[in-house]
Design an enzyme around this catalytic site. Sequence first.
Site, mmCIF file in Angstrom:
data_model
loop_
_atom_site.group_PDB
_atom_site.id
_atom_site.type_symbol
_atom_site.label_atom_id
_atom_site.label_comp_id
_atom_site.label_asym_id
_atom_site.label_seq_id
_atom_site.Cartn_x
_atom_site.Cartn_y
_atom_site.Cartn_z
ATOM 1 N N GLU A 166 0.801 -1.223 0.000
ATOM 2 C CA GLU A 166 0.000 0.000 0.000
ATOM 3 C C GLU A 166 0.840 1.282 0.000
ATOM 4 O OE1 GLU A 166 -3.000 0.002 2.986
ATOM 5 O OE2 GLU A 166 -3.831 -1.884 2.309
ATOM 6 N N GLU A 349 -5.265 -8.658 1.170
ATOM 7 C CA GLU A 349 -5.951 -8.292 2.417
ATOM 8 C C GLU A 349 -7.439 -8.084 2.158
ATOM 9 O OE1 GLU A 349 -4.444 -4.919 4.588
ATOM 10 O OE2 GLU A 349 -2.384 -5.508 4.150
HETATM 11 C C1 GCO Z 1 -3.746 -1.612 5.498
HETATM 12 C C2 GCO Z 1 -2.679 -2.322 6.132
HETATM 13 C C3 GCO Z 1 -3.051 -3.106 7.345
HETATM 14 C C4 GCO Z 1 -4.225 -2.576 8.149
HETATM 15 C C5 GCO Z 1 -5.519 -3.152 7.625
HETATM 16 C C6 GCO Z 1 -6.717 -2.638 8.437
HETATM 17 O O1 GCO Z 1 -4.229 -2.149 4.510
HETATM 18 O O2 GCO Z 1 -4.047 -0.533 5.939
HETATM 19 O O3 GCO Z 1 -2.101 -3.207 5.196
HETATM 20 O O4 GCO Z 1 -1.860 -2.984 8.052
HETATM 21 O O5 GCO Z 1 -4.091 -2.955 9.491
HETATM 22 O O6 GCO Z 1 -5.734 -2.733 6.328
HETATM 23 O O7 GCO Z 1 -6.755 -1.253 8.372
#
Ligand code: GCO
Length: 442
Positions: A166, A349
């Site tokens: 990200e 994710e």
């Molecule tokens: C993100 C990060 C994670 C976060 C998850 C929840 O995508 O922001 O990769 O570290 O903890 O997304 O916000």
Amino acid sequence: MQKVVFDKEFLWGCATASYQVEGAVEEHGRKPSIWDTFCEKPGAILNGNDGSVATDQYHRYKEDVSLMDELGFQAYRFSIAWPRIMPEGKGKVNEAGVSYYRNLCEELHAKGMKAVATLYHWDLPQILQDEGGWTNRETSYAFAAYAKVCYEQLGAYVDQWITLNEPFCSAYLGYLYGEHAPGHTNAREAFDAVHHLNLAHGLSVKEFRKIGLSTPIGITLNPIAPRPATRKPKDRKASELARAITTEVFLHPLMGKGYPSLVTETLKITFPVQANDMDIIAEPIDFIGLNYYNEGAVAYDEEEPFAYREVPVWQRTTDMNWPIVPYGLLRLLHYFDDETQGLPIYITENGCAANDVVEEGRVHDLMRCDYLNQHFAICKQAIDEGVKLKGYFVWSFLDNFEWAFGYSKRFGVVYVDYETQERIIKDSGYMMRDVISGYCEF
Ligand code: GCO
């Protein structure tokens, strides 16, 4: 017997990140990252929390890998802490840091699981931030040197590599909105960081190709593509602007298309591009990671810096107040499939925060089960519609340090009692076990 809904090649995993789960921030040679520093800033983190202990996975990884195995996960996506491998950000390699990740990978392999390593999930060595961090072009080269060390030292242990997690968050939340480390609020810094993160990615992929590892390498983006509030042309333009400034400033250079003209010409934003940079950034990758949580809606607003504003939406929300919009994932999967000309996609994710409570030793997180099942169904629909979706990683394996929200938000399919570090499998963990086994139809 229920039919298996996904084919046997589909990879089911769970995800975490070093600073959110490891703890042991001063152990075995690790030096401070920008998140150690940011957590010391009064008011930066809810309840004054930090990652100094987190879920203590640095010491408990064997127990956690056993739990992953019990739930049938086939892969674990973790991140490597740069400040553990090269505590000074460059130069000397910390053998103890390398050993930790070798041991973690060996534990995963002993259970027949794949090790999926993210090289950078936001914990930049503070010493590099002291020299400008991602606003300094030199950090891109330092990242490539760090990546080379990881390839050399861990190449035989890691099954799949992700360069950055990200970059939108690193650049915009870190340097423009000030919500994440290093907590700056400077647009010029943010756009310099965008480019230097892109360059870091490209340089690290070129290093990977030079070393000649046969495992796949890619990047993880969190594509932000809010839908238009209405069918009015201005609102559709607003949606295009939002996607361009948040997502296409990463995706287009990756795909050799350069920076989007909506950003450079319409919004008149410049980037510190030097000769050959764009070719370096476009070094071919083997897959792309997509993180998805929610989708918003936007309307045109010329008063706003990027000429759009978010509008109210009606969907039910999670504990992060994020609207639950499974269909937004389908839109993004097709968008990525089109933009990358069919590059394999992994959802690296997806998940939700819920106000989980322990009742008689169980956590009945049925909202999370519903959320996950709705998104599994979207994954299946996307595959049926021809998208090359190759895997899904739930965020997160266990409750952990949720950045500026500290420990107030729980994303895990495994509950963590932070007082005792006890792990409790939630109903959503048992549900994932059934889905992965193929005996559960959602
Ligand atoms: C993100 C990060 C994670 C976060 C998850 C929840 O995508 O922001 O990769 O570290 O903890 O997304 O916000």
